[in-house]
Design a protein around this motif. Structure first.
Motif, PDB file in Angstrom:
ATOM      1  N   ILE A 194       8.224  -0.244  -0.427  1.00 48.13           N
ATOM      2  CA  ILE A 194       7.013   0.023   0.328  1.00 48.13           C
ATOM      3  C   ILE A 194       6.616   1.483   0.049  1.00 48.13           C
ATOM      4  N   TYR A 195       7.459   2.463   0.028  1.00 44.30           N
ATOM      5  CA  TYR A 195       7.138   3.852  -0.485  1.00 44.30           C
ATOM      6  C   TYR A 195       6.311   3.897  -1.594  1.00 44.30           C
ATOM      7  N   LYS A 196       6.674   3.415  -2.829  1.00 39.84           N
ATOM      8  CA  LYS A 196       6.134   3.391  -4.023  1.00 39.84           C
ATOM      9  C   LYS A 196       4.654   2.689  -3.910  1.00 39.84           C
ATOM     10  N   ALA A 197       4.544   1.696  -3.273  1.00 44.51           N
ATOM     11  CA  ALA A 197       3.357   0.949  -2.906  1.00 44.51           C
ATOM     12  C   ALA A 197       2.399   1.749  -2.156  1.00 44.51           C
ATOM     13  N   SER A 198       3.064   2.210  -1.112  1.00 45.85           N
ATOM     14  CA  SER A 198       1.934   3.163  -0.115  1.00 45.85           C
ATOM     15  C   SER A 198       1.738   4.305  -0.939  1.00 45.85           C
ATOM     16  N   THR A 199       2.292   4.933  -1.942  1.00 44.97           N
ATOM     17  CA  THR A 199       2.123   5.926  -2.667  1.00 44.97           C
ATOM     18  C   THR A 199       0.655   5.893  -3.510  1.00 44.97           C
ATOM     19  N   VAL A 200       0.870   4.542  -4.215  1.00 42.85           N
ATOM     20  CA  VAL A 200      -0.109   4.049  -5.170  1.00 42.85           C
ATOM     21  C   VAL A 200      -1.484   3.743  -4.268  1.00 42.85           C
ATOM     22  N   HIS A 201      -1.124   3.101  -3.213  1.00 40.41           N
ATOM     23  CA  HIS A 201      -2.423   2.979  -2.449  1.00 40.41           C
ATOM     24  C   HIS A 201      -3.126   3.900  -1.932  1.00 40.41           C
ATOM     25  N   ARG A 202      -2.352   4.949  -1.639  1.00 44.98           N
ATOM     26  CA  ARG A 202      -3.265   6.225  -1.107  1.00 44.98           C
ATOM     27  C   ARG A 202      -3.909   7.102  -2.351  1.00 44.98           C
ATOM     28  N   GLN A 203      -3.507   6.638  -3.462  1.00 42.26           N
ATOM     29  CA  GLN A 203      -3.999   7.378  -4.681  1.00 42.26           C
ATOM     30  C   GLN A 203      -5.740   6.734  -4.933  1.00 42.26           C
ATOM     31  N   TYR A 204      -5.807   5.244  -4.727  1.00 41.58           N
ATOM     32  CA  TYR A 204      -6.851   4.722  -4.888  1.00 41.58           C
ATOM     33  C   TYR A 204      -7.439   3.980  -3.805  1.00 41.58           C
ATOM     34  N   HIS A 205      -7.262   4.334  -2.670  1.00 45.29           N
ATOM     35  CA  HIS A 205      -7.914   3.572  -1.449  1.00 45.29           C
ATOM     36  C   HIS A 205      -7.669   4.493  -0.303  1.00 45.29           C
ATOM     37  N   ASN A 206      -8.667   4.596   0.708  1.00 50.75           N
ATOM     38  CA  ASN A 206      -8.449   5.068   2.055  1.00 50.75           C
ATOM     39  C   ASN A 206      -7.506   4.399   2.865  1.00 50.75           C
ATOM     40  N   PRO A 207      -6.193   4.958   3.089  1.00 52.23           N
ATOM     41  CA  PRO A 207      -5.208   4.058   3.815  1.00 52.23           C
ATOM     42  C   PRO A 207      -5.503   3.873   5.225  1.00 52.23           C
ATOM     43  N   ASN A 208      -6.533   4.239   5.766  1.00 49.27           N
ATOM     44  CA  ASN A 208      -7.152   4.019   7.223  1.00 49.27           C
ATOM     45  C   ASN A 208      -8.235   3.055   7.330  1.00 49.27           C
TER      46      ASN A 208
END
Length: 324
Positions: free
Chosen positions: A24-38
């Motif tokens: 989950i940590y790795k996926a969340s990190t990738v997500h924040r690189q490419y998308h607005n997490p909010n």
């Protein structure tokens, strides 16, 4: 992180098998690189033609051969569809998806009516998506010219497991339609369903097929089987939410720019479980005021609005709105 299209099944398996919190940590990190997490893309799905399908998909209550409680509905009138699209836009949806229970598109009056629906919804400034079954290249071109933004055609499962779920078409038919959509310049929405009696290797294989396409699907729905009484899969066990989280996180890592959609099965998830899915990289979901996803239960619009408020999530604008 580079966008890769050369993933091996072994690499994807290793990601999938990562200890859950680390995954989950790795996926969340990738997500924040490419998308607005909010931000979350809110899509509305409308069944414009329900039931009576000639396919034998073992999970689907719309197959004519199964005895379910689903009422067959002919193609909806244009005015009804446009009213639903406007209502969806007013409630915060940026994408409006229209689904017809057809095996394939036929060049007839009904397809002409769908073309008019696409034009009308496109004029509202919404991203228009359709899922109508198999498409020829010419039909895909007609939809593109009408303003279609995305076409959904799920793989459902792996190529090896496919014939255990569906016998009225084969896996290559799915790939051919996706290829026709790409040639027409329409974005691709393609994912699958877990809980169809598949093994982990089948889940990995399905993700491998998507992640090694020359261009990743712009949207990848991850669905949990919703058991429909009267279908061959009515007694399948409930999908474990941890498995959904693993699928979402793995999809996010190997397809970083893709919209990963938390799709069918949310009705059986708590707010906390859905929150974990968003934390793992999901950034899209279906919502609407009719509390159904095609013909299966879905959380109410008010419940979804409360969920987003509690998680501090905002509805994403459509690509068309952002271009203005």
């Amino acid at each position: 992180m580079n966008i890769r299209h050369d993933w091996t099944k072994e690499e994807i398996q290793a990601i999938y098998d990562t200890p859950l919190l680390e995954l989950i940590y790795k996926a969340s990190t990738v997500h924040r690189q490419y998308h607005n997490p909010n931000e979350v893309q809110v899509s509305t799905l409308l069944s414009i033609k329900t039931g009576g399908c000639t396919e034998d998909c073992s999970y689907c209550g719309q197959a004519a051969r199964y005895h379910t409680d689903i009422k067959v509905q002919r193609l909806l009138p244009l005015e009804t569809v446009l009213e639903a699209a406007q209502k969806a836009k007013d409630s915060g949806s940026s994408r409006f998806c229209m689904a017809a229970a057809w095996r394939e598109v036929r060049d007839n009056r009904d397809f002409d009516k769908v073309i008019d629906m696409v034009k009308g919804v496109n004029d509202m400034g919404l991203e228009v998506c359709c899922t109508l079954g198999m498409l020829t290249e010419d039909q895909a071109n007609r939809l593109q010219e009408a303003g279609l933004y995305a076409y959904n055609h799920n793989l459902d499962t792996s190529e090896d497991h496919y014939n255990n779920v569906i016998s009225t078409r084969n896996f290559s038919n799915r790939i051919n339609t996706i290829d026709n959509v790409r040639k027409a310049g329409i974005t691709v929405c393609s994912g699958g369903i877990i809980g169809l009696g598949e093994k982990d290797a089948d889940r990995i294989s399905m993700l491998h097929t998507l992640a090694t396409m020359l261009k990743h699907p712009e949207s990848v729905p991850i669905n949990a089987l919703v058991r429909v009484k009267g279908t061959p899969m009515e007694d399948m066990p409930k999908v474990d939410t941890w498995d959904m989280i693993r699928m979402i996180a793995t999809a996010r890592i190997i397809m970083p720019t893709t919209m990963v959609r938390l799709s069918a099965g949310r009705i059986e998830m708590s707010e906390y479980e859905q929150a974990m899915c968003f934390m793992a990289g999901a950034n899209s979901m279906f919502s609407g005021d009719n509390e159904t996803l095609l013909v299966t239960p879905n959380p109410s619009l008010s419940a979804d609005q409360m969920l987003m408020k509690n998680l501090g999530l905002n509805p994403m604008k459509s690509k068309k709105e952002m271009a203005i």
